[in-house]
Design a protein around this motif. Structure first.
Motif, PDB file in Angstrom:
ATOM      1  N   ARG A 212      -3.280   1.296   2.791  1.00 40.10           N
ATOM      2  CA  ARG A 212      -2.831   0.145   2.010  1.00 40.10           C
ATOM      3  C   ARG A 212      -2.084   0.629   0.775  1.00 40.10           C
ATOM      4  O   ARG A 212      -2.387   1.698   0.248  1.00 40.10           O
ATOM      5  CB  ARG A 212      -4.004  -0.731   1.568  1.00 40.10           C
ATOM      6  CG  ARG A 212      -4.810  -1.341   2.687  1.00 40.10           C
ATOM      7  CD  ARG A 212      -5.750  -2.394   2.139  1.00 40.10           C
ATOM      8  NE  ARG A 212      -5.033  -3.635   1.876  1.00 40.10           N
ATOM      9  CZ  ARG A 212      -5.145  -4.743   2.625  1.00 40.10           C
ATOM     10  NH1 ARG A 212      -5.925  -4.752   3.678  1.00 40.10           N
ATOM     11  NH2 ARG A 212      -4.447  -5.826   2.314  1.00 40.10           N
ATOM     12  N   ARG A 213      -1.144  -0.187   0.290  1.00 37.23           N
ATOM     13  CA  ARG A 213      -0.360   0.185  -0.874  1.00 37.23           C
ATOM     14  C   ARG A 213      -1.037  -0.217  -2.181  1.00 37.23           C
ATOM     15  O   ARG A 213      -0.727   0.319  -3.234  1.00 37.23           O
ATOM     16  CB  ARG A 213       1.016  -0.481  -0.803  1.00 37.23           C
ATOM     17  CG  ARG A 213       1.870   0.014   0.363  1.00 37.23           C
ATOM     18  CD  ARG A 213       3.220  -0.677   0.345  1.00 37.23           C
ATOM     19  NE  ARG A 213       4.086  -0.198   1.416  1.00 37.23           N
ATOM     20  CZ  ARG A 213       5.319  -0.646   1.635  1.00 37.23           C
ATOM     21  NH1 ARG A 213       5.813  -1.599   0.842  1.00 37.23           N
ATOM     22  NH2 ARG A 213       6.039  -0.163   2.623  1.00 37.23           N
ATOM     23  N   GLU A 214      -1.937  -1.201  -2.109  1.00 36.46           N
ATOM     24  CA  GLU A 214      -2.585  -1.679  -3.332  1.00 36.46           C
ATOM     25  C   GLU A 214      -3.368  -0.562  -4.015  1.00 36.46           C
ATOM     26  O   GLU A 214      -3.993   0.281  -3.364  1.00 36.46           O
ATOM     27  CB  GLU A 214      -3.546  -2.830  -3.029  1.00 36.46           C
ATOM     28  CG  GLU A 214      -2.874  -4.076  -2.522  1.00 36.46           C
ATOM     29  CD  GLU A 214      -2.820  -4.154  -1.022  1.00 36.46           C
ATOM     30  OE1 GLU A 214      -2.675  -5.256  -0.499  1.00 36.46           O
ATOM     31  OE2 GLU A 214      -2.919  -3.086  -0.363  1.00 36.46           O
ATOM     32  N   VAL A 215      -3.313  -0.550  -5.332  1.00 38.56           N
ATOM     33  CA  VAL A 215      -4.111   0.362  -6.150  1.00 38.56           C
ATOM     34  C   VAL A 215      -5.062  -0.503  -6.977  1.00 38.56           C
ATOM     35  O   VAL A 215      -4.627  -1.403  -7.700  1.00 38.56           O
ATOM     36  CB  VAL A 215      -3.221   1.218  -7.071  1.00 38.56           C
ATOM     37  CG1 VAL A 215      -4.085   2.103  -7.971  1.00 38.56           C
ATOM     38  CG2 VAL A 215      -2.268   2.079  -6.237  1.00 38.56           C
TER      39      VAL A 215
ATOM     40  N   HIS B 215      -7.288   4.367  -4.649  1.00 36.97           N
ATOM     41  CA  HIS B 215      -6.265   4.331  -3.608  1.00 36.97           C
ATOM     42  C   HIS B 215      -6.971   4.125  -2.266  1.00 36.97           C
ATOM     43  O   HIS B 215      -7.967   4.792  -1.981  1.00 36.97           O
ATOM     44  CB  HIS B 215      -5.455   5.625  -3.604  1.00 36.97           C
ATOM     45  CG  HIS B 215      -4.758   5.885  -4.914  1.00 36.97           C
ATOM     46  ND1 HIS B 215      -3.428   5.583  -5.134  1.00 36.97           N
ATOM     47  CD2 HIS B 215      -5.228   6.400  -6.086  1.00 36.97           C
ATOM     48  CE1 HIS B 215      -3.094   5.911  -6.368  1.00 36.97           C
ATOM     49  NE2 HIS B 215      -4.171   6.406  -6.970  1.00 36.97           N
TER      50      HIS B 215
END
Length: 264
Positions: A247-250, A243
């Motif tokens: 940012r939302r990207e995983v 995480h």
């Protein structure tokens, strides 16, 4: 030489960088006419001999004849500005004030200072001995170090974003991900907002140029900036997810790279 209508030559082996410097100069110095753009030092010398511009903007590191070698051939017949990426030695040498320099990526404020000095110097002769001695010193340094701009890690990445060229500082990159024939660069853009761009350089080529203490490969297709990691959650079958801060990207961590996060 016309002080009202000065002319200049730009030499850089990267077309986008030539175009970007041309654009920035048009904003900082509208009266300056760019009469030629050269792809290397040999072309720069040939174009200079044909057109005799007042100013030459020369990339220090170009294939074949370098910008410094071209400058030695041009000599006192033009005001010289070197454009360099990393070379701290060169920056210290330029601080003597005889020659000027710009650091990539070129910043408008720094360019404005350079333009101001050039406008003052137009019409004045450069001190021959100091200029020639400095150019010889720089040429010897480049021969000793080879053609690479720096022996250190990559510091910025060029990427086309729409019609513009972006020079992305590596420190601002959150992660890189292989995307078929391209590499996705995810970084913090203006105001720290998440931004993305695609480049053609394969991920494996970028990886060997990155600072290994800061960037880690966590999946066959993903490299992450460890400074951007918020936390890591463990999954099934000895995998994990990364995480990122803001940012939302995983990002996936495959089994082969899980050992990097044993202590997290």
């Amino acid at each position: 030489m016309s002080l009202d209508h000065p002319t200049a030559l730009i030499a850089d082996d990267e077309p986008l960088l030539r175009e970007e410097l041309t654009r920035l100069l048009a904003e900082a110095w509208p009266a300056l006419e760019i009469v030629a753009q050269a792809r290397n030092g040999r072309e720069a010398v040939e174009m200079f001999e044909a057109l005799q511009p007042d100013i030459c903007f020369l990339d220090v590191h170009m294939p074949g004849v370098s910008g410094v070698e071209a400058a030695r051939q041009i000599g006192r017949r033009a005001h010289l500005v070197f454009v360099t990426a990393f070379d701290q030695y060169a920056l210290k040498a330029f601080e003597h004030g005889v020659l000027d320099y710009l650091v990539k990526p070129v910043e408008p404020a720094r360019l404005a200072d350079t333009v101001s000095r050039l406008q003052e110097r137009l019409g004045a002769a450069l001190p021959a001995q100091a200029t020639e001695a400095l150019l010889q010193q720089l040429a010897q340094h480049l021969q000793q170090r080879g053609t690479r701009p720096s022996d250190g890690p990559l510091r910025w990445i060029r990427a086309s974003v729409g019609p513009s060229l972006r020079l992305i500082p590596v420190d601002e990159i959150d992660f890189l991900r292989s995307d078929e024939k391209y590499t996705l660069i995810a970084w913090r853009g203006d105001g720290g907002q998440p931004a993305e761009a695609l480049i053609r350089t394969p991920l494996k080529e970028l990886l060997v140029q990155l600072d290994a203490s800061q960037f880690a490969q966590v999946h066959r297709s993903v490299v992450v900036n460890l400074k951007a990691v918020s936390h890591v959650t463990r999954g099934l079958n000895e995998t994990a997810d990364i995480h990122l801060k803001g940012r939302r990207e995983v990002l996936p961590v495959s089994r082969s790279y899980l050992h990097l996060f044993k202590q997290m």
